[in-house]
Scaffold this active site. Structure first.
Site, mmCIF file in Angstrom:
data_model
loop_
_atom_site.group_PDB
_atom_site.id
_atom_site.type_symbol
_atom_site.label_atom_id
_atom_site.label_comp_id
_atom_site.label_asym_id
_atom_site.label_seq_id
_atom_site.Cartn_x
_atom_site.Cartn_y
_atom_site.Cartn_z
ATOM 1 N N CYS A 81 -11.057 -6.241 -18.499
ATOM 2 C CA CYS A 81 -11.037 -6.718 -17.117
ATOM 3 C C CYS A 81 -11.982 -5.919 -16.222
ATOM 4 O O CYS A 81 -12.319 -6.367 -15.119
ATOM 5 C CB CYS A 81 -9.622 -6.648 -16.560
ATOM 6 S SG CYS A 81 -8.461 -7.747 -17.391
ATOM 7 N N ALA A 135 -6.043 -4.107 -26.643
ATOM 8 C CA ALA A 135 -4.784 -3.848 -25.943
ATOM 9 C C ALA A 135 -3.557 -4.033 -26.823
ATOM 10 O O ALA A 135 -2.735 -3.118 -26.985
ATOM 11 C CB ALA A 135 -4.692 -4.743 -24.712
ATOM 12 N N TYR A 187 9.406 -1.608 5.895
ATOM 13 C CA TYR A 187 8.843 -1.974 7.193
ATOM 14 C C TYR A 187 8.459 -0.740 8.000
ATOM 15 O O TYR A 187 9.233 0.200 8.150
ATOM 16 C CB TYR A 187 9.831 -2.795 8.026
ATOM 17 C CG TYR A 187 9.506 -2.784 9.501
ATOM 18 C CD1 TYR A 187 8.339 -3.398 9.977
ATOM 19 C CD2 TYR A 187 10.325 -2.136 10.418
ATOM 20 C CE1 TYR A 187 8.017 -3.367 11.322
ATOM 21 C CE2 TYR A 187 10.014 -2.102 11.771
ATOM 22 C CZ TYR A 187 8.859 -2.711 12.219
ATOM 23 O OH TYR A 187 8.534 -2.669 13.548
#
Length: 452
Positions: free
Chosen positions: A44, A12, A429
């Site tokens: 990962c 990386a 929301y």
């Protein structure tokens, strides 16, 4: 003459730096030495590769050495192991593993991106057949190749951290009877105990046995393979063992070259990723990471940080100016049908630093109360400074919605917001996605009511 950039490590940090150097310096010579046979892959993702969620190795590889050469004119040399840094001569000593010979390569600017290595204590039996780590692509390939020739049924994972938990799930998915052993009194010790208890309950609910306070003293077996993991308290049958007790920065060559080390022996770097020696940079899992909440160098090895540091190092190596803004310690992990995440400081870290803090803990639905929801409610824990009310950290566990809230919290921590500032945030929301007051805001309201 074109400047020569030498990069040690092709994952990386190293490849991010190489790509950025090429953007900044089209004429420069870029050489990357990588001791293994693969670069630029997602470490990962290895537990998911082992578990079969990711079906093919190539899906974890972002770019090959050939890609970097043809597209960016970056010379990536696989199976080249750097044996020595020679700052006084601006050279590196390299072993060409396939040719079985050593060479000396000069540099103008050097990046150390040697990453981290799995910690394996000197236990008797650690080299038995059927005992593995899961840190590199090579580790995953060896494990999968071994599984093709053997039919183990009982797996023991030593270590209850992020990778250990993901590996336990992966092996359970493959049909193993899985046991997790940990030396600590709780799983994932970077989390507060109440969150760790949720993880432990999740593992047990899915049939994974968990034993804490277990100090491993050795592994038993013979030339056919491992048979048991032995602790001070007893013996645990196993025909497959994964050692996953953490990682350490690969910094030995840096130390030998006179490069200063920091926390946990990681290479100490400044905000531009420079070491104490001119024209030598370091980035990624081998380097320190400035922690914004602690206001000090730390060591929190994560792929996101490695990519950022590599990019910034590349800019500076090529003569530009960029600075690493630091981390706040954000992490997230999936454990079967539950997700846990954290950002900032845990209770233990607050205690260790002597920070006066308060904690608010609530349970809340991640969506409107009237909208159908069959998953577990979220458990939130927020820590804030007792005097100035600045957020110090927080942790969340639950089903859906954990990732959204932890990223909001990480942003708030990055910008030094207070617990009261959370209520002012303009968050999305709609009934299927949130309530009119987000769970983070609900926690802030609980604090304010306690103050009234």
């Amino acid at each position: 003459m074109a400047k020569r950039y030498v990069i040690v490590g092709g994952d990386a940090a190293g490849m991010s730096a190489a790509s950025q150097i090429r953007r900044q310096d089209p004429e420069g010579e870029i050489i990357v030495f990588e001791k293994e046979g693969v670069i630029s892959y997602a470490q990962c993702g290895l537990p998911y590769f082992v578990g079969g969620v990711v079906a093919e190795k190539k899906k974890l590889i972002a770019r090959t050495a050939e890609d970097f050469h043809s597209r960016y004119n970056i010379d990536v040399r696989l199976y080249h192991e750097v044996l020595q840094f020679k700052p006084q001569d601006k050279q590196v000593r390299v072993y060409r593993r396939q040719e079985k010979e050593e060479i000396i390569v000069p540099y103008d600017v050097l990046l150390i991106g040697t990453g981290s290595a799995a910690i394996v204590p000197p236990w008797e039996g650690r080299d038995l057949p059927g005992v593995f780590t899961l840190k590199t692509m090579g580790d995953a390939e060896k494990l999968l190749a071994w599984l093709e020739e053997h039919t183990p049924t009982k797996a023991v994972v030593i270590g209850g951290g992020y990778i250990g938990l993901e590996t336990a799930e992966a092996l359970h998915t493959r049909g193993f009877k899985v046991t997790v052993l940990d030396l600590a009194p709780q799983l994932i010790p970077t989390f507060d105990a109440p969150i760790a208890e949720i993880v432990q309950d999740t593992l047990k609910r899915h049939g994974v046995e968990v034993y804490l306070n277990e100090e491993v003293v050795g592994l038993e077996g013979d030339e056919k393979g491992v048979r048991a993991v032995v602790t001070k308290n007893g013996s645990f049958p196993a025909d497959l063992v994964i050692i996953s007790i953490g990682v350490r920065p690969v910094s030995e060559l840096a130390r030998e070259a006179g490069i200063e080390l920091g926390p946990r022996n990681a290479i100490l770097v400044n905000e531009r990723l420079q070491t104490n020696i001119s024209d030598i940079f370091a980035a990624g899992d081998c380097a320190t990471h400035f922690h914004r909440i602690k206001n000090a160098p730390d060591y929190v090895p994560l792929g996101t940080t490695a990519n950022k540091q590599g990019r910034i190092a590349g800019v500076n190596m090529a003569g530009g100016y960029a600075r690493f803004a630091g981390i706040v310690g954000t992490a997230i992990v999936k454990v079967f049908d539950r997700t846990i995440a954290r950002s900032g400081l845990s209770e233990k870290e607050c205690d260790a630093l002597g920070v006066p803090y308060q904690t608010v803990s609530i349970k809340a639905r991640p969506i409107s109360h009237y909208y159908p929801w069959e998953d577990e409610v979220l458990t939130l824990r927020l820590h804030f400074h007792r005097d100035n009310r600045k957020l110090l950290g927080g942790q969340i566990a639950g089903g859906g919605g954990v990732d959204k809230r932890i990223d909001v919290l990480a942003t708030a921590l990055f910008h030094g917001m207070t617990i009261d500032d959370l209520q002012a945030l303009d968050l999305a929301y709609a009934p299927p996605y949130n309530s009119v007051w987000d769970p983070l805001q609900q926690a802030a309201t609980v604090v304010q009511r306690g103050k009234e």
